[in-house]
Design an enzyme around this catalytic site. Structure first.
Site, PDB file in Angstrom:
ATOM      1  CG  ASN A  77      -0.318   0.599   2.447  1.00 14.09           C
ATOM      2  OD1 ASN A  77      -0.380   1.806   2.675  1.00 14.09           O
ATOM      3  ND2 ASN A  77       0.300  -0.258   3.265  1.00 14.09           N
ATOM      4  CG  ASN A 136       3.290   4.680  12.226  1.00 14.81           C
ATOM      5  OD1 ASN A 136       4.294   4.058  11.903  1.00 14.81           O
ATOM      6  ND2 ASN A 136       2.237   4.785  11.431  1.00 14.81           N
ATOM      7  CG  PHE A 137       8.922   5.269  16.048  1.00 16.93           C
ATOM      8  CD1 PHE A 137       8.408   6.540  15.848  1.00 16.93           C
ATOM      9  CD2 PHE A 137       9.396   4.936  17.304  1.00 16.93           C
ATOM     10  CE1 PHE A 137       8.366   7.470  16.876  1.00 16.93           C
ATOM     11  CE2 PHE A 137       9.360   5.869  18.349  1.00 16.93           C
ATOM     12  CZ  PHE A 137       8.849   7.129  18.128  1.00 16.93           C
ATOM     13  CB  CYS A 139       4.641   4.607   7.765  1.00 16.50           C
ATOM     14  SG  CYS A 139       2.997   4.084   8.291  1.00 16.50           S
ATOM     15  CG  ASN A 204       4.563  -0.142  10.227  1.00 15.92           C
ATOM     16  OD1 ASN A 204       3.986  -0.234   9.150  1.00 15.92           O
ATOM     17  ND2 ASN A 204       4.317   0.833  11.088  1.00 15.92           N
ATOM     18  CB  CYS A 346       3.236 -41.936  -4.276  1.00 15.24           C
ATOM     19  SG  CYS A 346       4.224 -41.251  -5.628  1.00 15.24           S
ATOM     20  CB  CYS A 379      18.447 -39.199   2.072  1.00 13.78           C
ATOM     21  SG  CYS A 379      17.209 -38.132   2.851  1.00 13.78           S
ATOM     22  CB  CYS A 382      17.724 -31.081   2.205  1.00 15.93           C
ATOM     23  SG  CYS A 382      16.840 -31.647   0.729  1.00 15.93           S
ATOM     24  CB  CYS A 389       5.314 -33.928  -1.828  1.00 26.92           C
ATOM     25  SG  CYS A 389       4.058 -35.229  -2.025  1.00 26.92           S
TER      26      CYS A 389
END
Length: 434
Positions: A77, A136-137, A139, A204, A346, A379, A382, A389
């Protein structure tokens, strides 16, 4: 149903779900509808000082990122703080708080970084009967170019200074809203605490451009052929927000500082994760803008049922996960898992094979009949195959029991955490443990 009533820095609300400072909290009409729908509190859209009016663009104010099913993942925005007169906002805040005394009413404020400006607006807000203020620190667009918003939030010394001014000039609890547009969130949080702030809220919005129109070559949203960076929010920012909340919750210098969690809260599960990582409540914006105010009903019922099922109170949940957040060097390298494919579930799409073969460790084989199997000796656990999947729980990670030999390394698997600290491949962890 579990009791969801919350007390955040002395501000009581019937549940921990507040609407964040944003378009949904811009006027009495919206806020009253929110309270009727069941929201526990609101942070009124940011007020500025009396004077020249804020002028927003009259073209598109939002840019979006969607998933494949058109589900909104992120919203950018370029809207500024409230463009309604200060006196109108103050009058409506007072009226709503009078009509809904059991709901939390916090007012967001942003004025120039001068003590006189803060001293001028604080008594006006206090007179409304509001429960607290949020500085509001954060935006990142529009106001930051004027020396406010994230221009303040990126300088810890300014945060401490303004927080101290406010604490000296108001009875109301002071919440400092932090910007994520910074390298290490702990420093602004420490500054807020040093300035006497009662709490911090985060995150924010994230400075962003969501896309470029490839016909006009203008960033989106486009205003007469030009675009600007805006503030990014929505489900996509939740991982960033969770990490920053956790960093503050586990930092020795800010531990115990109340946190209001913001960033991608769409379901009760999202809220529960923020609470588990140390937030005392949560603030919501994009979900309400996407689905309407009644989404809070699902949030309340889901969180309440979860607490009941686990025999916990709201206070039991808050911070429950913080002790389990650690630095990488403390992770147990003796913990070994391997991927397992459920052949009955599967659908033979081959995504796991393609991902592992092309981009990972060539640990999944494919037979001529498109049967996919994991090769344990390759394997490394990871988890990529699980994540690509399309069938939930078709691929899972199975822990190898202590005593078995990891075929990839040839070393016995150990449950002994102490032995890991002496692992020859992990000297930094051994030093840290010592």
């Amino acid at each position: 149903m579990a009791d969801l009533s919350a007390d955040f820095v002395g501000i009581k609300s019937p549940n921990p779900f507040w609407l964040a400072s944003a378009p949904p909290t811009d006027k009495a009409y919206n806020v009253e509808r929110a309270f009727k729908a069941g929201w526990g509190g609101v942070v009124w859209k940011t007020l500025g000082e009396a004077g020249p009016p804020i002028v927003n663009v009259n073209g598109p104010r939002y840019g979006a990122i969607w998933g494949a099913d058109r589900r909104l993942l992120g919203l950018n925005n370029i809207e500024l703080i409230t463009d309604r007169p200060l006196e109108v906002n103050l009058r409506e805040i007072k009226q709503v708080k009078r009509d809904w005394p059991d709901r939390a009413m916090v007012v967001s404020i942003m004025v120039p970084c001068e003590e006189a400006a803060w001293k001028a607006i604080l008594p006006l807000v206090e007179e409304t009967g509001a429960d607290g203020i949020e500085l509001n620190f954060g935006c990142p667009h529009g106001m930051s170019e004027r020396g406010m918003g994230s221009a303040v939030g990126q300088v810890p010394e300014y945060i401490e200074m303004v927080a101290r001014w406010c604490k000296q000039n108001t009875r109301m609890p002071v919440i400092v809203k932090l910007t994520p547009n910074i390298t290490d969130i702990r420093y602004p949080a420490r500054a807020a605490k040093a300035g006497g702030a009662d709490a911090v809220s985060l995150i924010n919005t994230i400075s962003s451009i969501t896309g470029v129109n490839l016909d006009t070559f203008s960033p989106e949203p486009s205003i007469d052929g030009k675009g600007s960076h805006g503030g990014y929010c929505g489900p996509a920012v939740k991982p960033i927000a969770l990490n920053m909340v956790a960093e503050i919750a586990r930092d020795a210098e800010t531990r115990g500082l109340p946190i209001s969690g913001i960033g991608g809260v769409t379901t009760w599960r999202d809220a529960a994760e923020f609470l588990a990582l140390g937030a005392g409540n949560v603030q919501v914006c994009t979900a309400a803008m996407t689905y309407g105010f009644k989404i809070v009903e699902e949030m309340k019922s889901g969180l309440s049922q979860y607490l009941d099922q686990h025999g916990m109170s709201l206070s039991d949940l808050i911070g429950r996960a913080v002790p389990n957040v650690t630095d990488w060097q403390y992770l147990n390298l003796n913990y070994v898992t391997k991927a397992r494919i459920d052949q009955d579930a599967c659908i033979k799409c081959g995504r796991c094979f393609a991902a592992c073969e092309d981009t990972s460790h060539q640990a999944i084989s494919m037979s001529p009949g498109r049967v996919f199997e994991v090769q344990d000796d390759e394997c490394v656990a990871c988890n990529l195959c699980v994540n690509v999947c399309p069938v939930e729980d078709c691929i899972t990670m199975e822990r190898m029991p202590a005593g078995t030999v990891d075929p990839r390394t040839g070393r016995p698997v150990s449950d002994d955490y102490a032995n890991w600290t002496a692992h020859p491949n992990n000297p930094s962890a051994r030093e840290a443990a010592e």
